[in-house]
Enzyme design. Structure first.
Site: not given
Length: 403
Positions: A153, A255
Site C-alpha cells: 500500500k 487495521e
C-alpha cells in the site's frame, strides 16, 4: 509468508523473502550494513536515484548515504519538513514535476529514506512515474521497518482524511540497518514498537510473554531486541497478507487500533503539526479504545483490557487523549475512516476491527470487520478518558513515565 534464506548473507546481514499474494521481494537487515546496501543499489544500474525523505532524517543520515549514492549515479533529493503535511496532493504534484525536470526515466529508482510518511510519499511517486518505476525502502524508524514497508500500500492524505489517495506497488527491495533504529530518540523508538505490539495482541499472542519481558527489561534499543521485534513483525504481517496482497480481506486485521488511532493522529497533527502524537502512539491508544468496545460487548475480559493498557503504557504511549483533543474532535474525524465501503453502508456505524480474544478478530475470518455504532465509539472514548491508568507512574496525559 516470509521465509528465511539459509544462513546469513555474506558480509553480515540476513534476508527474508516477503511474499504478499503473487508478489515477492527481498528484505535485507543487519547491523552497521550501509556498505552492503550501497553494493546492492549499485547492481540496479540506474540513471537517477530519487531520494524521498524529510529534513530531520536528511540531517541525521544523509551524509552516511548520499556520497555513496552519488558515486553510483545522479541523485535528486526530495526533502520536506517532517510530518503528515508532506503527504498531500500539492506536495505530490510539485515533487513529481521536480523529479521529471531532473531527468527521471523508466530506469530511475525512487528511494524512501526515513519513516512511514516519506516512505508513503516515495511509494506514490514511484507508482505514478511512467506508470511505475523501481521503489526501494531504507527505513530509519521502527514504525517503517516493522510495519509500513511490509505492505504494497502506498498512499497520501486527502483534505478529508488519512490515506484516502493511493495505489499498490511492491518495493524492489527493503534494506534495514538496525544501527539506524538504535539511534532513534527514546519516544520515537517506543512509538514505532507500538505496531509490533499490535501484531502480538491481534495476530500472534503466543509472543506476548517475550514482548512483556522485552518491555520489562527496558533495553529496546539493544540490537538483539530490535532484531527479534523485526523478525516477529515480518512473521505476523506476512501470515495475514500472503493471500491478501491488497490487505482487503484477512490483512484487514492489521487495521487493529487504526480507526480511532488515525482520527487522533490526524486531529492532533492538525492542531500541533509535527509535535502532535506519533502514528504508533495514536494506534496504541486506538487499541485501548477497541479493547474497551469489545469488553463492553462482552467479548474481552477486564484482564485483557488491562493487558492492552499495560503494553501501551510500557511503550510510553498515551492512555488518554492528547491535551486539547476532545471526544467530539475525534468523532468528527472518525466518521471519514478509510475502511468505509467494506460493510453495507450505515450512517450510524463504521467498520471496525475488534477482538473476541487475543489473536482472534471478530467477524468473518475472510473479512475481520464488524459494524460499530458511533455511539459505542463515543462511549468507549469517554470510558477511557475517565479510567484510572493501570500504571502508577503515568503522567497527567496517561503516558507512562519510564526511567
Amino acid at each position: 509468508m516470509a521465509t528465511r534464506d539459509a544462513g546469513a548473507v555474506p558480509g553480515g546481514w540476513q534476508v527474508q523473502r516477503i511474499r504478499i499474494g503473487d508478489t515477492d521481494y527481498p528484505y535485507y537487515y543487519g547491523i552497521d550494513c550501509l556498505d552492503l546496501v550501497l553494493q546492492e543499489l549499485a547492481a540496479l544500474d540506474t540513471d537517477l536515484f530519487v531520494v524521498v525523505t524529510d529534513d530531520t532524517v536528511l540531517g541525521l543520515h544523509g551524509q552516511a548515504l548520499l556520497p555513496g549514492l552519488r558515486a553510483l549515479a545522479r541523485v535528486e533529493v526530495i526533502s520536506h519538513p517532517p510530518g503528515e503535511s508532506m503527504k498531500t496532493l500539492p506536495v505530490l504534484t510539485a515533487d513529481l514535476e521536480r523529479v521529471l525536470a531532473a531527468g527521471a526515466t523508466r530506469r530511475s529508482v525512487v528511494i524512501g529514506l526515513g519513516g512511514g510518511v516519506p516512505g508513503n510519499l516515495a511509494g506514490v511517486i514511484a507508482a505514478l512515474l511512467f506508470r511505475g518505476v523501481r521503489l526501494v525502502h531504507i527505513p530509519t524508524t521502527t514504525t517503517a521497518a516493522m510495519d509500513s514497508v511490509l505492505s504494497l500500500k502506498q498512499a497520501i492524505n486527502s483534505t478529508i482524511g488519512k490515506n484516502h489517495i493511493g495505489t499498490y506497488l511492491p518495493p524492489y527491495a527493503v534494506f534495514t540497518d538496525v544501527a539506524l533504529l538504535a539511534t532513534l530518540p527514546d519516544r520515537e523508538l517506543r512509538s514505532g514498537l507500538c505496531e509490533a505490539a499490535k501484531n502480538c495482541l491481534a495476530i500472534r499472542p503466543q509472543t506476548l510473554p517475550r514482548l512483556r519481558a522485552v518491555l520489562a527489561d527496558g533495553e529496546l534499543s539493544a540490537p538483539e531486541a530490535l532484531l527479534w521485534l523485526l523478525d516477529e513483525s515480518v512473521r505476523a504481517k506476512s501470515s495475514v497478507t500472503v493471500n491478501d496482497a491488497r490487505e482487503q480481506r484477512t490483512g484487514l486485521v492489521l487495521e487493529y487500533g487504526h480507526t480511532v488511532g488515525h482520527a487522533v493522529e490526524l486531529a492532533d497533527h492538525r492542531r500541533r503539526g509535527s509535535d502532535g502524537v506519533s502514528h504508533g502512539e495514536a494506534i496504541a491508544f486506538g487499541m485501548v479504545v477497541a479493547a474497551t468496545i469489545a469488553h463492553r460487548r462482552g467479548w474481552l475480559s477486564e484482564d485483557v483490557v488491562q493487558l492492552h493498557e499495560e503494553v501501551v503504557g510500557a511503550l510510553g504511549a498515551p492512555l488518554r487523549l492528547p491535551e486539547g483533543i476532545t471526544v467530539d474532535t475525534v468523532m468528527d474525524v472518525v466518521r471519514d475512516d478509510n475502511k468505509r465501503g467494506y460493510l453495507p453502508p450505515c450512517t450510524e456505524s463504521i467498520a471496525f476491527v475488534l477482538l473476541r480474544d487475543l489473536g482472534s478478530p471478530a467477524g468473518d475470518p475472510e473479512l475481520p470487520l464488524v459494524a460499530v455504532l458511533l455511539s459505542e465509539i463515543r462511549e468507549a472514548l469517554e470510558v477511557v478518558q475517565e479510567r484510572q491508568p493501570v500504571l502508577t507512574g503515568a503522567d497527567d496525559n496517561g503516558r507512562a513515565e519510564l526511567g
